[in-house]
Design an enzyme around this catalytic site. Sequence first.
Site, mmCIF file in Angstrom:
data_model
loop_
_atom_site.group_PDB
_atom_site.id
_atom_site.type_symbol
_atom_site.label_atom_id
_atom_site.label_comp_id
_atom_site.label_asym_id
_atom_site.label_seq_id
_atom_site.Cartn_x
_atom_site.Cartn_y
_atom_site.Cartn_z
ATOM 1 N N HIS A 231 39.332 37.355 36.629
ATOM 2 C CA HIS A 231 38.363 38.196 37.333
ATOM 3 C C HIS A 231 39.086 39.336 38.035
ATOM 4 O O HIS A 231 40.168 39.168 38.599
ATOM 5 C CB HIS A 231 37.477 37.378 38.262
ATOM 6 C CG HIS A 231 38.071 36.914 39.543
ATOM 7 N ND1 HIS A 231 38.107 37.674 40.690
ATOM 8 C CD2 HIS A 231 38.632 35.724 39.896
ATOM 9 C CE1 HIS A 231 38.642 36.993 41.679
ATOM 10 N NE2 HIS A 231 38.993 35.799 41.224
ATOM 11 N N GLU B 171 32.931 37.871 40.022
ATOM 12 C CA GLU B 171 33.264 36.445 40.068
ATOM 13 C C GLU B 171 33.096 35.894 41.464
ATOM 14 O O GLU B 171 32.633 34.754 41.649
ATOM 15 C CB GLU B 171 34.715 36.236 39.594
ATOM 16 C CG GLU B 171 35.126 34.770 39.462
ATOM 17 C CD GLU B 171 35.774 34.184 40.720
ATOM 18 O OE1 GLU B 171 36.125 32.989 40.688
ATOM 19 O OE2 GLU B 171 35.921 34.906 41.735
ATOM 20 N N GLU B 172 33.460 36.683 42.453
ATOM 21 C CA GLU B 172 33.461 36.208 43.822
ATOM 22 C C GLU B 172 32.060 35.979 44.385
ATOM 23 O O GLU B 172 31.909 35.378 45.444
ATOM 24 C CB GLU B 172 34.224 37.187 44.725
ATOM 25 C CG GLU B 172 35.713 37.302 44.412
ATOM 26 C CD GLU B 172 36.510 36.072 44.813
ATOM 27 O OE1 GLU B 172 35.887 35.078 45.229
ATOM 28 O OE2 GLU B 172 37.749 36.107 44.720
ATOM 29 N N ASP C 245 44.257 37.044 44.678
ATOM 30 C CA ASP C 245 42.964 36.583 44.179
ATOM 31 C C ASP C 245 42.044 37.768 43.927
ATOM 32 O O ASP C 245 41.301 38.183 44.805
ATOM 33 C CB ASP C 245 42.338 35.634 45.203
ATOM 34 C CG ASP C 245 41.004 35.076 44.756
ATOM 35 O OD1 ASP C 245 40.721 35.111 43.555
ATOM 36 O OD2 ASP C 245 40.257 34.593 45.620
ATOM 37 N N ASP D 16 43.486 32.716 37.151
ATOM 38 C CA ASP D 16 42.910 33.081 38.442
ATOM 39 C C ASP D 16 43.854 32.609 39.544
ATOM 40 O O ASP D 16 43.993 31.417 39.784
ATOM 41 C CB ASP D 16 41.544 32.397 38.574
ATOM 42 C CG ASP D 16 40.776 32.865 39.801
ATOM 43 O OD1 ASP D 16 41.335 33.622 40.615
ATOM 44 O OD2 ASP D 16 39.602 32.465 39.935
ATOM 45 N N HIS E 154 41.039 34.999 50.551
ATOM 46 C CA HIS E 154 39.781 35.645 50.933
ATOM 47 C C HIS E 154 39.879 36.360 52.281
ATOM 48 O O HIS E 154 38.897 36.449 53.018
ATOM 49 C CB HIS E 154 38.624 34.637 50.943
ATOM 50 C CG HIS E 154 38.135 34.291 49.580
ATOM 51 N ND1 HIS E 154 37.005 33.529 49.345
ATOM 52 C CD2 HIS E 154 38.617 34.607 48.346
ATOM 53 C CE1 HIS E 154 36.811 33.393 48.045
ATOM 54 N NE2 HIS E 154 37.789 34.034 47.410
#
Length: 504
Positions: free
Chosen positions: A278, A322-323, A290, A351, A451
Site C-alpha cells: 500500500h 489501505e489505511e 508504513d 507491508d 501511525h
Amino acid sequence: MRVSIITRVTAVVAALALPVAATGPAQAKGLDDSFAGLLTRQVTGANVRKHLDALQAIADANGGTRAAGTPGYAASRDYVAGKLRKAGYRVTLDPVHFVESWTQNGPPTLELTAPDPRTYTPDEDFFTFQPSPAGEVTAQVQGVDLTLPPTPAPTSTSGCESSDFDGFVAGRIALIQRGTCAFATKIRNAGSAGASGVIVFNEGQPGRTDAFPLDIGEWRAGVPMVFADFAVGQALAAAPGATVHLKVDATLKLGTDHNVIAETRLGDPRNVVMAGAHLDSVTAGPGINDNGSGSAAILETALRMAHYPVRNKVRFGFWAAEEIGLLGSEQYVEGLTDEQRDRIRLYLNFDMVASPNYAYKLYDGDDSDAEGSPAGPPGSAQIEQQLEAFYDARSLGHVGTDFDGRSDYGPFIAAGIPSGGIFTGAEDIKTAEEAAVFGGTAGVAYDACYHQACDSTANIDATALDVNADAIADSTIRYAFNLSSIPERGDTAGASRLAARTTH
C-alpha cells in the site's frame, strides 16, 4: 556496477538461444537462479532509500502526510506511476472510492411497526453506523444465522459468509448479530443479498450487550444501517413477522484516488505473478515505514526487473486507501472477473519491511504456528517456504506471522489466491525470544512510531530494508520464471467474503 550487471543479463539471455516462453521447467529453474542472483545485487537498500527520500519530500511538501484523499497521496501516486512508465511498464491508474466526508443531519429512526409497535431511542438503544448512506424503509426483518441465546464466549458467524444469506428475501431488512468477523463484512454480504436496510445488534455476552457509536468505514451496501443493543435484536428476532421502520438522515460524500497497477510487457498472461504494497499513509504522518518501505522496495524491484525478460506476466500493485479499510486492494480484486482472478497464480504482500526494532516475519501460509487465522489458499505454504529458503541461505532467522486480515493480502486470500509476504512488525511488543534472534530491544514495540508523525526516514532500519529488499526481489524474479511449486488455479476464484480491517 549497473552497466556490468545489465551486460551480464544480456549475456545470459543470449546464451539461452531460445525464447524464454519456449523453455522447459529445467531451463526455467536455471533462469530463476541466475536472474535472482543478478537482481538482488541491483536492488539494494541504498537504491530503495532514494525512493523513501522522495516520499518523505512529498509528505514534507504536503502537510506532513500522504494519506488517501490528500495532495500528498496524489503526488506519491504520480511519482510511482511516472517511474514505472519511464521504465517501460504498462501502467494503469485504477480508481478507488472512499468516504471523503459524512455528516448525520438528524437522529435516526428505528420503530417496530408490527406486531406490537414500539419506538427505540436513538443514541441509546441504537446508533447509526458511520458512514451509513441516507435512506428510509419500512419492511419485514429477517434474521441471518443468529445464535440465540448467545454462547458464553463470542462465536457468532452471523452474516460472515455469503451463504448465510441463502434464502434471504430481497427487500427485507437484514437482522444480523455481532460476532467473529468484521462488521463491514456483514454489511457487504447483506447488501449483496438485496437487503433494503441492515440492523446489527450486539452479541449478548457480558461487555457485548450495549450498542455504541462506531465508524466501520463501509458504505457500499447502499442502504441505511444501524447498530443496536442486544436486547433490541433479541426482541426483533423473537417477534414473528416483525416489521420495522428504519431511517437514516445523513450526507455522504465520496472521493476517488487511484491504485497504480504496472504490468510487464513480456510474460504469459495466463500466469500472473503479483506483488503489492500500500502506498498511502495515515493522516497523522508521512508513513515512511508504513508503508513507504514496502512500496519503495517493490518499486525498485520493478524498475530493475524492467531490464529482464520474464516467463510469466508480472504485475505490481501500489494500493490506495489501505489505511481506511483495505479499500484499494479490495476494490481491485472485487472488480476482477473469475477468469482474471484465476490468472493470478499468487500474490506477494509487503507491508512494513524496515521497522526500527524489526523481526523478519513471514506470513504463515501453512498455519504451522497453529495460531489465529487458518492456512492460506493452496500454494500459500509454498510461498512461505520459498521465502524461508532466502533467509536460510543467508543464515538469518525468521518467524511466522498470522494472516490476521490487517493488510492487502486479505482480499486475495478471500478470493482463493495463494498469498505470502514479509512483515517486520508494527505496534505489538517484541519478545525476548525474538530479540535473541534478531537483536533489538525486547519489551518495546517493533515500530514505536507506528501511525504517528515520527514515521519518517529516521524511522527506518537500514539492515532490515536492505535484507528485505533483496528478499522481495528474489521471490518476485523466481516466480517470474518458475511457478512449478504453485498449484494450478481451479474453480476457487469466487470469494465468499472479503476481509476488512474493522472492529468486530
